[in-house]
Write a protein that holds these residues in place. Structure first.
Motif, mmCIF file in Angstrom:
data_model
loop_
_atom_site.group_PDB
_atom_site.id
_atom_site.type_symbol
_atom_site.label_atom_id
_atom_site.label_comp_id
_atom_site.label_asym_id
_atom_site.label_seq_id
_atom_site.Cartn_x
_atom_site.Cartn_y
_atom_site.Cartn_z
ATOM 1 N N SER A 117 0.843 -1.231 -0.014
ATOM 2 C CA SER A 117 -0.048 -0.016 -0.021
ATOM 3 C C SER A 117 0.862 1.273 0.016
ATOM 4 O O SER A 117 2.125 1.240 0.366
ATOM 5 N N GLU A 118 0.457 2.496 -0.289
ATOM 6 C CA GLU A 118 0.965 3.647 -0.294
ATOM 7 C C GLU A 118 1.595 3.953 1.198
ATOM 8 O O GLU A 118 2.693 4.403 1.343
ATOM 9 N N ALA A 119 0.983 3.645 2.085
ATOM 10 C CA ALA A 119 1.439 3.774 3.586
ATOM 11 C C ALA A 119 2.756 2.934 3.885
ATOM 12 O O ALA A 119 3.615 3.515 4.562
ATOM 13 N N GLU A 120 2.660 1.743 3.268
ATOM 14 C CA GLU A 120 3.793 0.881 3.592
ATOM 15 C C GLU A 120 4.904 0.982 2.335
ATOM 16 O O GLU A 120 6.250 0.466 2.793
ATOM 17 N N PHE A 121 4.611 1.542 1.354
ATOM 18 C CA PHE A 121 5.708 1.598 0.333
ATOM 19 C C PHE A 121 7.206 2.133 0.743
ATOM 20 O O PHE A 121 8.155 1.264 0.353
ATOM 21 N N VAL A 122 7.204 3.225 1.363
ATOM 22 C CA VAL A 122 8.512 3.493 1.598
ATOM 23 C C VAL A 122 9.713 2.724 2.357
ATOM 24 O O VAL A 122 10.565 2.365 2.069
ATOM 25 N N ASP A 123 8.899 2.088 3.707
ATOM 26 C CA ASP A 123 9.723 1.093 4.518
ATOM 27 C C ASP A 123 10.028 -0.201 3.650
ATOM 28 O O ASP A 123 10.913 -0.810 3.703
ATOM 29 N N TRP A 124 8.891 -0.536 2.929
ATOM 30 C CA TRP A 124 9.011 -1.765 1.931
ATOM 31 C C TRP A 124 10.105 -1.728 1.018
ATOM 32 O O TRP A 124 10.986 -2.632 0.770
ATOM 33 N N ARG A 180 6.551 9.738 -3.615
ATOM 34 C CA ARG A 180 7.792 9.518 -4.519
ATOM 35 C C ARG A 180 8.807 10.357 -3.637
ATOM 36 O O ARG A 180 10.105 10.199 -3.602
ATOM 37 N N GLU A 181 8.393 11.779 -3.249
ATOM 38 C CA GLU A 181 9.350 12.575 -2.568
ATOM 39 C C GLU A 181 9.869 11.899 -1.129
ATOM 40 O O GLU A 181 11.119 11.724 -0.872
ATOM 41 N N ARG A 182 8.888 11.193 -0.431
ATOM 42 C CA ARG A 182 9.345 10.652 0.818
ATOM 43 C C ARG A 182 10.295 9.533 0.433
ATOM 44 O O ARG A 182 11.125 9.223 1.471
ATOM 45 N N LEU A 183 10.328 8.635 -0.398
ATOM 46 C CA LEU A 183 10.830 7.660 -0.961
ATOM 47 C C LEU A 183 12.452 8.039 -1.085
ATOM 48 O O LEU A 183 13.309 7.606 -0.515
ATOM 49 N N ILE A 184 12.533 9.127 -1.980
ATOM 50 C CA ILE A 184 13.886 9.763 -2.507
ATOM 51 C C ILE A 184 14.417 10.004 -1.036
ATOM 52 O O ILE A 184 15.784 9.912 -0.966
ATOM 53 N N LEU A 185 13.669 10.650 -0.249
ATOM 54 C CA LEU A 185 14.486 11.366 0.816
ATOM 55 C C LEU A 185 14.833 10.159 1.822
ATOM 56 O O LEU A 185 15.799 9.865 2.552
ATOM 57 N N LEU A 229 15.720 7.001 1.045
ATOM 58 C CA LEU A 229 16.770 6.290 0.349
ATOM 59 C C LEU A 229 18.036 7.048 0.469
ATOM 60 O O LEU A 229 18.880 6.543 0.727
ATOM 61 N N HIS A 230 18.098 8.363 0.571
ATOM 62 C CA HIS A 230 19.231 9.168 0.711
ATOM 63 C C HIS A 230 19.414 8.915 2.368
ATOM 64 O O HIS A 230 20.564 8.827 2.896
ATOM 65 N N ASP A 231 18.507 9.287 3.239
ATOM 66 C CA ASP A 231 18.888 9.111 4.820
ATOM 67 C C ASP A 231 19.127 7.900 5.254
ATOM 68 O O ASP A 231 19.952 7.500 6.073
#
Ligand SMILES: C[S@@+](CC[C@H](N)C(=O)[O-])C[C@H]1O[C@@H](n2cnc3c(N)ncnc32)[C@H](O)[C@@H]1O
Length: 420
Positions: A164-171, A209-214, A216-218
């Motif tokens: 889901s969108e909510a879990e995407f960044v961590d996943w 997308r923005e949250r993901l890129i941040l 992946l950097h952090d």
């Protein structure tokens, strides 16, 4: 390509683990979809795994009871996990008889995410039926480039499912971390994700997308080199916001994030992807380039007479890449998959896009990875360009369908022949 596979699962583990696993699948495949009883399976599996048949004779005592054979126990354990993964199924009403599950359009056979099974291989690469997270944790082969397109966080999921969108960044961070640890200094990661994820009920785009890129950097130390725009001939949409309420424009592109772990060492070279000059530009060069002195109104740049008159090897590509969604290679793949009774992957990337990124970011012989193999477009591009490759894919039918694209390549072997 040399590759180390560290078998460190918690259950039956020895150096023959992957071979035995492949042997079991090959045994079912060789049996041509007929039910296979366990005695025959034991014999065929050890043979396929390159082990002597005598391994089936050794007996040990376990918990006070005698006469157990460790190899047959292992095979039965793998058989259970293959069953759990939906790759084999019990024959109804027949005890102890199993067969490979047939592909079913409505129910794709996703393998248990704790397993890694050899799917197919060529002289240059290896396709694994298994989760990227599990497989890449176990290997330590240096990786030069990742070109991938993960499942998008769609509200109406595709056949193969998605976070889901909510879990995407961590996943995504979890899935990429094991690959990033193997990335050579200056290696790159290209991520094609969707720009068209809308906040539920609103014509506004998600900021995932923005949250993901941040993140992946952090979290993973990746730098953003660029956000390439892949302009395609997508179908008009989003229907509700563009055609119905008329609040949005039709979509025309998807972003491809280009990231690296070390921008000071990044291995890109645009001379590998120069494009032919347009006819107009060729004429311009032949006519001696800039005719008159030209100065921009704010004085920021000046073109002197004679500028741009030197022949160059080609045009440096712009960071907007125009490639249609469906190309010849994809159409051929879809036809082959369907002709072999397999579901055609619904979201393949154009071969041209993968080829462009691989040429720009690697040299021949280097290693390209796609953790989300799908129809195996990135591996195919790597193979065609003489790069080594590794890819993982969770769905057995997609591995089988992808294999059909590699039949002509040197060293091709399909270890999951069952559905063909
Ligand atoms: C968007 S598709 C990739 C399409 C691919 N680029 C192509 O050209 O065909 C994403 C794929 O990732 C697979 N997948 C999802 N989770 C995975 C995981 N943990 N490990 C490996 N593959 C996974 C899905 O089954 C799906 O086929």
């Amino acid at each position: 390509m040399s590759m180390t596979v560290h078998a460190k699962p918690s259950r039956p583990a020895d150096t023959h683990q992957l071979a035995l696993f492949t042997g079991i699948l090959a045994a079912y495949a060789a049996n041509d979809d007929a039910p296979l009883d366990n005695k025959t399976l034991y014999r065929m599996a050890v043979k396929q795994a390159g082990l002597p048949e005598s391994v089936l004779d050794a007996r040990v005592s376990i918990g006070g009871s005698h006469g157990h054979n460790l190899m047959t126990r292992k095979i039965r354990w793998f058989q259970q996990t293959l069953k759990a993964a939906g790759v084999i199924e019990r024959i109804p009403g027949k005890r102890g008889l199993w067969k490979l599950t047939q592909p079913n359009k409505d129910k794709l056979n996703q393998i248990d995410t704790t397993l890694s099974v050899l799917g197919f291989s060529t002289r240059l690469g290896v396709a694994i039926l298994g989760s990227c997270e599990t497989f890449f944790k176990r290997i330590d082969t240096p990786v030069h480039l990742v070109v991938t397109s993960p499942p998008y966080p769609l509200q109406n999921s595709r056949d193969y499912g998605n976070p889901s969108e909510a879990e995407f960044v961590d996943w995504m961070c979890r899935m990429l971390e094991p690959v990033v640890k193997n990335l050579v200094p200056g290696g790159s990661i290209c991520l094609n994700i969707s720009n068209d994820i809308f906040i539920k009920g609103l014509p506004a785009r998600s900021l995932y997308r923005e949250r993901l890129i941040l993140a992946l950097h952090d979290r993973l130390g990746l730098y953003k080199m660029d956000e390439l725009i892949w302009e395609s001939n997508k179908a008009p949409g989003p229907a509700i916001w563009a055609s119905k309420t008329r609040t949005q424009l039709n979509v025309a592109y998807e972003p491809v994030y280009w990231l690296t772990n070390d921008p000071s060492l990044v291995a890109s070279d645009n001379r590998r992807v120069l494009q032919p000059h347009s006819k107009e530009h060729q004429k311009f060069i032949a006519a001696g380039g800039q005719k008159h002195r030209y100065e921009s109104s704010n004085g920021a740049y000046v073109h002197l007479p004679g500028s741009y008159s030197a022949e160059t090897k080609g045009k440096i590509p712009r960071n907007v890449i125009k490639i249609g969604n469906a190309d010849f290679s994809q159409r051929a793949y879809k036809r082959m998959a369907i002709a072999n009774g397999l579901p055609a992957h619904g979201a393949p990337m154009p071969l041209k896009l993968a080829k462009f990124l691989i040429e720009f970011l690697t040299k021949p012989g280097e290693v390209v990875v796609d953790p989300f193999g799908g129809s195996f477009t990135t591996p195919l591009a790597a193979e065609l360009l003489g790069r080594a490759w590794m890819a993982t894919e969770l769905v057995a039918e997609y591995v089988l369908g992808g294999a059909l694209r590699f039949k002509e390549f040197m060293g091709y072997q399909n270890h999951l022949k069952y559905a063909a």
